[in-house]
Design a protein around this motif. Sequence first.
Motif, PDB file in Angstrom:
ATOM      1  N   ASP A  68       1.132  -1.053   0.166  1.00 32.52           N
ATOM      2  CA  ASP A  68       0.072   0.164   0.198  1.00 32.52           C
ATOM      3  C   ASP A  68       1.214   1.363   0.269  1.00 32.52           C
ATOM      4  O   ASP A  68       0.646   2.169  -0.384  1.00 32.52           O
ATOM      5  N   THR A  69       1.645   1.405   0.601  1.00 30.83           N
ATOM      6  CA  THR A  69       3.058   2.271   1.065  1.00 30.83           C
ATOM      7  C   THR A  69       3.877   2.983  -0.163  1.00 30.83           C
ATOM      8  O   THR A  69       3.354   4.083  -0.628  1.00 30.83           O
ATOM      9  N   ILE A  70       3.906   1.879  -1.352  1.00 31.25           N
ATOM     10  CA  ILE A  70       4.109   2.022  -2.215  1.00 31.25           C
ATOM     11  C   ILE A  70       3.482   2.662  -3.185  1.00 31.25           C
ATOM     12  O   ILE A  70       3.723   3.762  -4.046  1.00 31.25           O
ATOM     13  N   LEU A  71       2.317   2.167  -2.563  1.00 23.45           N
ATOM     14  CA  LEU A  71       1.079   2.312  -4.210  1.00 23.45           C
ATOM     15  C   LEU A  71       0.848   4.405  -3.753  1.00 23.45           C
ATOM     16  O   LEU A  71       0.354   5.215  -4.503  1.00 23.45           O
ATOM     17  N   ARG A  72       0.574   4.658  -2.070  1.00 23.57           N
ATOM     18  CA  ARG A  72       0.056   5.819  -1.838  1.00 23.57           C
ATOM     19  C   ARG A  72       1.471   6.571  -2.450  1.00 23.57           C
ATOM     20  O   ARG A  72       1.487   7.992  -2.747  1.00 23.57           O
ATOM     21  N   ALA A  73       2.744   6.283  -1.812  1.00 20.18           N
ATOM     22  CA  ALA A  73       4.083   7.386  -2.476  1.00 20.18           C
ATOM     23  C   ALA A  73       4.038   7.491  -4.100  1.00 20.18           C
ATOM     24  O   ALA A  73       4.618   8.534  -3.933  1.00 20.18           O
ATOM     25  N   THR A  74       3.236   6.866  -4.883  1.00 20.77           N
ATOM     26  CA  THR A  74       3.372   6.778  -6.141  1.00 20.77           C
ATOM     27  C   THR A  74       2.151   8.330  -6.299  1.00 20.77           C
ATOM     28  O   THR A  74       0.989   7.467  -7.293  1.00 20.77           O
ATOM     29  N   SER A  75       1.259   7.527  -5.645  1.00 15.72           N
ATOM     30  CA  SER A  75      -0.168   8.635  -6.151  1.00 15.72           C
ATOM     31  C   SER A  75      -1.047   7.477  -7.053  1.00 15.72           C
ATOM     32  O   SER A  75      -1.615   7.738  -7.561  1.00 15.72           O
ATOM     33  N   THR A  76      -1.046   6.368  -6.372  1.00 11.94           N
ATOM     34  CA  THR A  76      -1.220   5.206  -7.938  1.00 11.94           C
ATOM     35  C   THR A  76      -2.551   4.449  -7.214  1.00 11.94           C
ATOM     36  O   THR A  76      -2.543   3.305  -7.806  1.00 11.94           O
ATOM     37  N   THR A  77      -2.978   4.119  -6.090  1.00 18.08           N
ATOM     38  CA  THR A  77      -4.015   3.556  -5.561  1.00 18.08           C
ATOM     39  C   THR A  77      -4.710   2.920  -6.267  1.00 18.08           C
ATOM     40  O   THR A  77      -5.641   1.683  -6.364  1.00 18.08           O
ATOM     41  N   ARG A  78      -5.682   4.316  -6.202  1.00 21.53           N
ATOM     42  CA  ARG A  78      -6.853   4.089  -6.740  1.00 21.53           C
ATOM     43  C   ARG A  78      -6.725   3.683  -8.119  1.00 21.53           C
ATOM     44  O   ARG A  78      -7.444   2.672  -8.851  1.00 21.53           O
TER      45      ARG A  78
END
Lengths: 313, 476
Positions: free
Chosen positions: A200-210
């Motif tokens: 999740d952190t990786i996705l969040r740090a790249t703003s790509t979660t959604r």
Amino acid sequence: MLGKTAGGLFWMFRYLERAENTARMIDAGLRISLTRSSAAESEWTAILSSTGVKSAYEAVHGAPDGPKIIDFLLRDPRNPGSVMAGIETARTNARVVRTALTREVWEAVNECYMVLKKLLAEPIADRDLPRVLQVIRQRSAFVRGASHGSMVRNDIYNFCRIGTFFERADNTARILDQKYYILLPSVRLVGSASDNVQWDTILRATSTTRAYQTLHEGESDPRAIAQFLILDRRLPRSLAFCYGKIGENLGYIEKEYDTRQTSHALADSLCNKFKAHDMNAIFDYGLHEFISDFLRDSASLGRQIEIDYRFSE
Amino acid sequence: MAKQPTYFDEMTGFGADPRAPYEAYCNWFKSEDNARLLAKSEEAEALFRLIGVTFNVYGDPDATERLIPFDLVPRIIAAREWARVAKGIEQRVRALNAFLHDIYHRQEIVRAGRLPAEMIARNDAFLPQMIGVTPPGDIYTHIVGTDLVRTGDDEFYVLEDNARTPSGVSYMLENRETMLHMFPELFSKVKVQPVSQYPRSLRRSLSACAPDACNGRPTLAVLTPGIHNSAYYEHAFLADQMSAELVEGHDLRVIDGRVAMRTTRGYKPIDVLYRRVDDEYLDPMNFNPDSMLGVPGIMDVYRAGGITIANAPGTGIADDKAIYSYMPDIVEFYTGEKAILQNVPTHRCSDPEALKYVLDNLAELVVKEVHGSGGYGMLVGPAASKNEISAFRAKLEANPGNYIAQPTLALSTVPILTDAGLAPRHVDLRPFVLVSPDRIEITPGGLTRVALTEGSLVVNSSQGGGTKDTWVLEEE
């Protein structure tokens, strides 16, 4: 166009992109320290490393500490990599290249600077942090929007775009460089809750979660995440996407100037790597090695662009 | 304005009713609400800040970028008044160019006994490197800013001739843009001559002075000392408006007898360089060897006709304050006519008799350094304290040749907007003149600088002065 101007545009957009990325990292760090305090310290350390200010931070504050790190990354004058310093450097570059910018772009970057200078004059209380991060994202988006909507599509615009994608790919690669081990295939067998949070952190740090959830129907899978951030051409923050754009923008300049430079060949060979490899091949080669190679090659590309287009004497 | 003014007020003269050029404006103003205008004032300031119309103050680390205060009551000049002023400026600028040619060639004016030889030989602004050099088109001062003050209905004095690198034209242009943006309805009621053609005229005027080495359409560039210079905004603005490159010394290099700029496609020769760098820093090989702002060897290229430098090096000799006192003679010598615009009577303190007079009358005089600018190093006698006067007396006695003195002029006033309504403040005027071989072009109006402090005569922006939009009305 002056070589200095090309360099100023390239760096102006790199610094803007970098400031925005640092704001994303703060967002990701904040999130993890709110949800899982035990993992917070190592997460913050990773964030300091991937923003390249770990030693600068340690020299000032020593051990990682959430609130201190947030302040350091946002506004500490002792940190040349802070969001504020990035915006300030971007604006200074914009002043140098003022004659190459449209009034819309100049005003957007000048206002971005004025708003943040005021907003970040004092330390930010926890409760105000989400709003401040939102303003940073929004102001960066204004500059991007102004350049997209008002600039003529010539060499000036292409140098801006190359700076943007160069920095963005670099940021994505640095996050992967810090976190590659949790994306390795062997980790999948472990499948602990902690890994889920890390992904999740990786996705969040790249703003790509959604974006990831939409494209993968919510399934968290390290291989898919690696594939997504490295090879997925639909994602504007993936390495393949950014390098596709850099190749295109260099191509436009090649056409406009009717001259092919060494940097074009370097960019093509980087682009080809993303075309030729699938995720299996990358894992076979070694994810860490692949990322390290990429960081090394992109650094040479940056230097070569600077030489080819005479950014300095 | 119940009180009878002791100074000529450009809105009301010496009386209480609007003068003719202000009638239409005053009719509009009557129906305006002071609070709305004050709000407009703040709007203008925010606009200037956003556009980045700022200047840097040397030695002020806390405020590296400052705004020059803008007052939104325009200074209005009738077409008839302007026509006479413009004629006078044109005559003066013609004389300045002829003078510069002469002193760098045969020095006829010295031979004729109209100007003492030591005024040139012992003057730091005289450049021996320019002796015998004729610039392309024989133009020395391509851009001039003639500072004027007004003391009555038809009385204009020239305060100084800025023949080196006059600044402020960007404020003239931005002030007009701002007024058009904020009060569009006003411009439909009052017919004002436009100023927005200035950048195009500048481009045309500079292009007309291209050197023989130029092939085809001249390549123009503006040379700036960089973003830390106090007038950087103006340099960027003019380059942008003229579609010229904005270059610094490190972008330039001498290649094959031309000055060339480093572009993304290699070095490209420049034909006309509008430089905003002082003579001293222009060429480390010919002038100050420590300069990082200039181009090594540019003077050699210039002397060989490979580039036009605007303004020409060495033009400072013409706006020197000691030379100024000879301007009526200079105008007459080169044009054969009496000067249309008056000079302020000037006492040269190098002359013992004049020095005695000045020392006896310090409290009534304005004393200036010969090479000073920006309103620094000057004494305004009537506004100075006893201590200031005695301190200045000591400086003057120690080095009299460094000073000139003039009577304190009754500078005209124009009202500014204050919280309590209109209030008169002293102003001066800097019209901008473009000189090319085929014409002299003067933009109607110019930059009005205003002393914002009540009673003050110092209008310089570095000392808290502000600016106003300047309107020259269309002919009736």
